[in-house]
Design a protein around this motif. Structure first.
Motif, PDB file in Angstrom:
ATOM      1  N   PHE A  66       0.830  -1.204   0.000  1.00  0.00           N
ATOM      2  CA  PHE A  66       0.000   0.000   0.000  1.00  0.00           C
ATOM      3  C   PHE A  66       0.866   1.257   0.000  1.00  0.00           C
ATOM      4  CE2 PHE A  66      -3.601  -2.355   2.464  1.00  0.00           C
ATOM      5  CZ  PHE A  66      -3.997  -2.997   1.296  1.00  0.00           C
TER       6      PHE A  66
ATOM      7  N   ILE B 108      -3.034   2.361  -2.192  1.00  0.00           N
ATOM      8  CA  ILE B 108      -4.039   1.399  -1.739  1.00  0.00           C
ATOM      9  C   ILE B 108      -4.912   0.913  -2.885  1.00  0.00           C
ATOM     10  CG2 ILE B 108      -6.069   1.110  -0.256  1.00  0.00           C
ATOM     11  CD1 ILE B 108      -4.670   3.261   1.602  1.00  0.00           C
TER      12      ILE B 108
ATOM     13  N   VAL C 221      -6.873  -2.120   5.479  1.00  0.00           N
ATOM     14  CA  VAL C 221      -6.238  -0.797   5.415  1.00  0.00           C
ATOM     15  C   VAL C 221      -6.226  -0.157   6.801  1.00  0.00           C
ATOM     16  CG1 VAL C 221      -6.444   1.547   4.490  1.00  0.00           C
ATOM     17  CG2 VAL C 221      -6.767  -0.427   2.978  1.00  0.00           C
TER      18      VAL C 221
ATOM     19  N   LYS D 138     -11.184  -5.248   2.385  1.00  0.00           N
ATOM     20  CA  LYS D 138      -9.932  -4.524   2.156  1.00  0.00           C
ATOM     21  C   LYS D 138      -9.874  -3.288   3.054  1.00  0.00           C
ATOM     22  CE  LYS D 138      -7.084  -2.525  -1.516  1.00  0.00           C
ATOM     23  NZ  LYS D 138      -7.033  -2.201  -2.957  1.00  0.00           N
ATOM     24  N   GLU D 139     -10.997  -2.639   3.239  1.00  0.00           N
ATOM     25  CA  GLU D 139     -11.045  -1.467   4.115  1.00  0.00           C
ATOM     26  C   GLU D 139     -10.602  -1.837   5.532  1.00  0.00           C
ATOM     27  OE1 GLU D 139     -14.243   1.991   4.745  1.00  0.00           O
ATOM     28  OE2 GLU D 139     -14.924   0.037   5.499  1.00  0.00           O
TER      29      GLU D 139
ATOM     30  N   ALA E  95      -3.380   7.789   2.406  1.00  0.00           N
ATOM     31  CA  ALA E  95      -4.629   7.035   2.548  1.00  0.00           C
ATOM     32  C   ALA E  95      -5.831   7.967   2.479  1.00  0.00           C
ATOM     33  CB  ALA E  95      -4.639   6.258   3.863  1.00  0.00           C
TER      34      ALA E  95
ATOM     35  N   VAL F 254     -11.429   4.719   7.299  1.00  0.00           N
ATOM     36  CA  VAL F 254     -10.086   5.213   7.008  1.00  0.00           C
ATOM     37  C   VAL F 254      -9.958   6.657   7.478  1.00  0.00           C
ATOM     38  CG1 VAL F 254      -8.456   5.797   5.161  1.00  0.00           C
ATOM     39  CG2 VAL F 254      -9.637   3.586   5.142  1.00  0.00           C
TER      40      VAL F 254
END
Length: 188
Positions: free
Chosen positions: A25, A30, A60, A56-57, A113, A124
């Motif tokens: 990332f 990302i 992250v 995926k979130e 991000a 995020v």
């Protein structure tokens, strides 16, 4: 039948996954990294990855949390070696200069991000804001110990140096911000 996974194996797999995802990332961005690339880099099957992080979130957010803990811990360890309160504040910028000079430096992972996902991912965005609040609190504590009330200005100098160095690829903003902070603090 496969052997049951131990807690230690799960811990190691999770750490391997986070390490691989963070590297990908940070290096590529990302959105540019698919879960197949994370699978390949981590050596873990997708089913195992999604067992740890259902989206995926979620991955992250975990990467950002892990990075925050390490990043702020490393900064604290460096700064708190210095005894003089004013020099301690200036040590923040010395540490930033070292970080900016590392191979593969791509700026602030949280700003990156936010730029990619902040408007579309509340999770995020919350993690980015949490990191920035925590970093600001660190800087504020060190600046307040000097008795000079310039914490907001010093924090902005640090943040500006990180963003500028990330964009320019040059570690010089840390030196410039350090000089400005020294002036604000009345340091020699």
């Amino acid at each position: 039948m496969p052997a049951p996974l131990t807690q230690e194996r799960s811990r190691l797999d999770r750490e391997t996954l986070l390490e691989a995802a963070e590297a990908l990332f940070y290096e590529r961005g990302i959105q540019a990294v698919g879960m197949d690339a994370v699978r390949t880099a981590s050596g873990l099957p997708l089913k195992r990855i999604y067992g740890f992080f259902p989206s995926k979130e979620d991955l992250v957010v975990a990467v950002l949390q892990r990075r925050d803990h390490r990043w702020r811990g490393d900064l604290t360890a460096h700064v708190e070696q210095v005894q003089d309160p004013r020099e301690r504040v200036l040590a923040v910028f010395d540490w930033l200069a070292e970080w900016f000079s590392e191979p593969g430096f791509r700026g602030c992972a949280w700003v990156n991000a936010y730029g990619e996902l902040g408007p579309s991912s509340e999770a995020v965005l919350n993690e980015v804001r949490s990191h920035k609040r925590a970093f600001r609190a660190q800087v504020t504590a060190w600046v307040d110990a000097t008795g000079v009330h310039v914490a907001d200005q010093v924090f902005l100098l640090a943040e500006g140096a990180v963003v500028t160095a990330g964009i320019s690829g040059d570690p010089a903003p840390a030196r410039h911000a350090r000089a400005a902070a020294a002036t604000l603090l009345g340091a020699p």
